[in-house]
Each structure stands twice: as C-alpha cells, then as structure tokens.
Design a protein around this motif. Structure first.
Motif, PDB file in Angstrom:
ATOM      1  N   LYS A  33       0.857  -1.176   0.000  1.00 11.74           N
ATOM      2  CA  LYS A  33       0.000   0.000   0.000  1.00 11.74           C
ATOM      3  C   LYS A  33       0.896   1.230   0.000  1.00 11.74           C
ATOM      4  O   LYS A  33       1.836   1.323   0.791  1.00 11.74           O
ATOM      5  CB  LYS A  33      -0.878  -0.017   1.263  1.00 11.74           C
ATOM      6  CG  LYS A  33      -1.782   1.173   1.414  1.00 11.74           C
ATOM      7  CD  LYS A  33      -2.598   1.014   2.699  1.00 11.74           C
ATOM      8  CE  LYS A  33      -3.544   2.163   2.911  1.00 11.74           C
ATOM      9  NZ  LYS A  33      -4.340   1.977   4.129  1.00 11.74           N
ATOM     10  N   ALA A  61      -3.800  -1.597  -8.081  1.00  9.74           N
ATOM     11  CA  ALA A  61      -5.229  -1.432  -7.808  1.00  9.74           C
ATOM     12  C   ALA A  61      -5.429  -0.068  -7.162  1.00  9.74           C
ATOM     13  O   ALA A  61      -4.582   0.405  -6.404  1.00  9.74           O
ATOM     14  CB  ALA A  61      -5.735  -2.532  -6.872  1.00  9.74           C
ATOM     15  N   ASN A  62      -6.546   0.569  -7.495  1.00 11.33           N
ATOM     16  CA  ASN A  62      -6.945   1.822  -6.860  1.00 11.33           C
ATOM     17  C   ASN A  62      -8.464   1.799  -6.759  1.00 11.33           C
ATOM     18  O   ASN A  62      -9.164   2.087  -7.726  1.00 11.33           O
ATOM     19  CB  ASN A  62      -6.470   3.042  -7.654  1.00 11.33           C
ATOM     20  CG  ASN A  62      -6.838   4.360  -6.990  1.00 11.33           C
ATOM     21  OD1 ASN A  62      -7.712   4.414  -6.127  1.00 11.33           O
ATOM     22  ND2 ASN A  62      -6.178   5.432  -7.398  1.00 11.33           N
ATOM     23  N   GLY A  63      -8.967   1.419  -5.600  1.00 10.22           N
ATOM     24  CA  GLY A  63     -10.402   1.261  -5.385  1.00 10.22           C
ATOM     25  C   GLY A  63     -11.070   2.462  -4.744  1.00 10.22           C
ATOM     26  O   GLY A  63     -12.060   2.311  -4.029  1.00 10.22           O
ATOM     27  N   ASN A  64     -10.533   3.641  -4.984  1.00  4.63           N
ATOM     28  CA  ASN A  64     -11.084   4.856  -4.366  1.00  4.63           C
ATOM     29  C   ASN A  64     -12.273   5.448  -5.111  1.00  4.63           C
ATOM     30  O   ASN A  64     -12.642   6.587  -4.860  1.00  4.63           O
ATOM     31  CB  ASN A  64      -9.979   5.912  -4.230  1.00  4.63           C
ATOM     32  CG  ASN A  64      -9.078   5.612  -3.060  1.00  4.63           C
ATOM     33  OD1 ASN A  64      -9.533   5.399  -1.955  1.00  4.63           O
ATOM     34  ND2 ASN A  64      -7.781   5.565  -3.323  1.00  4.63           N
ATOM     35  N   GLN A  92      -7.969   5.714 -10.530  1.00  6.32           N
ATOM     36  CA  GLN A  92      -8.991   4.927  -9.840  1.00  6.32           C
ATOM     37  C   GLN A  92      -9.569   3.907 -10.812  1.00  6.32           C
ATOM     38  O   GLN A  92      -9.667   4.159 -12.005  1.00  6.32           O
ATOM     39  CB  GLN A  92     -10.116   5.860  -9.367  1.00  6.32           C
ATOM     40  CG  GLN A  92      -9.668   6.905  -8.380  1.00  6.32           C
ATOM     41  CD  GLN A  92     -10.405   8.213  -8.589  1.00  6.32           C
ATOM     42  OE1 GLN A  92      -9.773   9.206  -8.855  1.00  6.32           O
ATOM     43  NE2 GLN A  92     -11.718   8.211  -8.477  1.00  6.32           N
ATOM     44  N   TRP A  97     -11.092  -2.890  -4.649  1.00  4.76           N
ATOM     45  CA  TRP A  97      -9.640  -2.980  -4.516  1.00  4.76           C
ATOM     46  C   TRP A  97      -9.083  -4.274  -5.113  1.00  4.76           C
ATOM     47  O   TRP A  97      -7.880  -4.491  -5.116  1.00  4.76           O
ATOM     48  CB  TRP A  97      -9.234  -2.843  -3.053  1.00  4.76           C
ATOM     49  CG  TRP A  97      -9.305  -1.411  -2.622  1.00  4.76           C
ATOM     50  CD1 TRP A  97     -10.332  -0.811  -1.950  1.00  4.76           C
ATOM     51  CD2 TRP A  97      -8.333  -0.405  -2.862  1.00  4.76           C
ATOM     52  NE1 TRP A  97     -10.049   0.520  -1.755  1.00  4.76           N
ATOM     53  CE2 TRP A  97      -8.824   0.794  -2.305  1.00  4.76           C
ATOM     54  CE3 TRP A  97      -7.098  -0.381  -3.488  1.00  4.76           C
ATOM     55  CZ2 TRP A  97      -8.122   1.991  -2.365  1.00  4.76           C
ATOM     56  CZ3 TRP A  97      -6.389   0.804  -3.551  1.00  4.76           C
ATOM     57  CH2 TRP A  97      -6.907   1.970  -2.995  1.00  4.76           C
ATOM     58  N   LYS A  98      -9.951  -5.147  -5.623  1.00  5.82           N
ATOM     59  CA  LYS A  98      -9.496  -6.378  -6.263  1.00  5.82           C
ATOM     60  C   LYS A  98      -9.457  -6.238  -7.787  1.00  5.82           C
ATOM     61  O   LYS A  98      -9.168  -7.198  -8.487  1.00  5.82           O
ATOM     62  CB  LYS A  98     -10.395  -7.544  -5.873  1.00  5.82           C
ATOM     63  CG  LYS A  98     -10.294  -7.879  -4.391  1.00  5.82           C
ATOM     64  CD  LYS A  98     -11.207  -9.007  -4.024  1.00  5.82           C
ATOM     65  CE  LYS A  98     -11.131  -9.263  -2.525  1.00  5.82           C
ATOM     66  NZ  LYS A  98     -12.082 -10.267  -2.097  1.00  5.82           N
ATOM     67  N   ARG A 136      -2.467   0.271  -4.438  1.00  4.04           N
ATOM     68  CA  ARG A 136      -1.818  -0.971  -4.027  1.00  4.04           C
ATOM     69  C   ARG A 136      -0.928  -1.382  -5.191  1.00  4.04           C
ATOM     70  O   ARG A 136      -1.380  -1.418  -6.331  1.00  4.04           O
ATOM     71  CB  ARG A 136      -2.830  -2.087  -3.757  1.00  4.04           C
ATOM     72  CG  ARG A 136      -3.913  -1.753  -2.742  1.00  4.04           C
ATOM     73  CD  ARG A 136      -3.355  -1.573  -1.341  1.00  4.04           C
ATOM     74  NE  ARG A 136      -4.391  -1.452  -0.340  1.00  4.04           N
ATOM     75  CZ  ARG A 136      -5.008  -0.327  -0.015  1.00  4.04           C
ATOM     76  NH1 ARG A 136      -4.714   0.781  -0.614  1.00  4.04           N
ATOM     77  NH2 ARG A 136      -5.930  -0.314   0.937  1.00  4.04           N
TER      78      ARG A 136
END
Length: 152
Positions: A33, A61-64, A92, A97-98, A136
């Motif tokens: 992270k 990954a960017n789950g924002n 994003q 996040w996966k 991530r």
C-alpha cells in the motif's frame, strides 16, 4: 511520442519480466500500500541481462471510486539513482480494490546489470483531491522495446 491512456497499447508478444513489489501472494492479491503517509518511497531492484530500451509499468489497484469522480488518482515519480525516469499514473479503477490493471508505461534505456528503481511520492505528485493519493502495488513489469546489440 508520450505514452497515455488514450488507446490500448499494441503488444509484441513478449510478456516482459515481472519484479514483485514487496512480499506479494498473487492468489490473495496482497500488495504494498502506498499513500501520502505510508510507503511514500518504494524501492525495486531489477536485473537487466541485455542493454536496451524498455517499457516499465506497474500492476496496481486503486479502489477509491470511479475514474470520473473525486480526483483520487495516485501519482508517483520513477527514479534511478536520483535520475528522473518518468511519472507513473495510477488512476482509480472503481470501488473494488481487487480490480487490477496497469499504469501508464515509462520508456527508458537501461544498461546491462543491476538497477535500483525507486517510486516516490514527491510534491509535484499531488493530485486535485489533496488528501487521498493511494494505490496498491503488485509488481513492476519490464518489457523490452528495443535492445542494443553492440557491446552488451
């Protein structure tokens, strides 16, 4: 010509070489992270067997949230021994996040031997959100673009 996300890149069939970022277990999708306060600097040692031009990108990954909201893109500077190699953009990818993908590619010439690459969050990497600049990082991918054949 500068790389961008305007179109999908054309691949040559060479999958390149992957260098893990930290202790990654791909089946559980655990990665390093990087935020404005955690892992602002990530070091990645790589071994180049043939001198030449390479495209470097990161699996991330960017789950924002959706790409069109909140300005929560992660941005980093890629360097080698203080030398600026390029800017890495980690947009994003939704609220998951996966959901993994690749950053923009940075094209560089690398000589034969060991290189220590560093991904830094620097002042110029601030995004419009001002607080969230997070991703991530799974692995660095290095794909040969053109190789030097003389005096490798």
């Amino acid at each position: 010509q500068a790389p961008s996300f305007a179109s999908e890149p054309i691949t040559t069939g060479n999958p390149g070489k992957r260098y893990a970022v930290g202790n990654v277990q791909s089946d559980t999708a655990i990665a390093i992270k990087t935020t404005a306060t955690v892992n602002r600097q990530v070091t990645m040692p790589v071994d180049i067997t043939v001198a030449g031009f390479y495209s470097l990108d990161l699996h991330y990954a960017n789950g924002n949230g959706p790409i069109n909201t909140s300005n929560k893109c992660a941005i980093r500077t890629l360097r080698e021994n203080g030398r600026f190699l390029g800017t890495v953009v980690l947009p994003q990818r939704g609220e998951d996040w996966k959901k993994w993908g690749f950053s923009n590619g940075v094209s560089v010439y690398l000589s034969k031997g060991r290189h220590v690459l560093r991904l830094d969050l620097e002042p110029q990497n601030e995004n419009m959100n001002g607080e969230v600049n997070e991703a991530r990082l799974d692995y660095l991918r290095i794909v040969p673009v053109f190789r030097h054949r003389v005096n490798d």
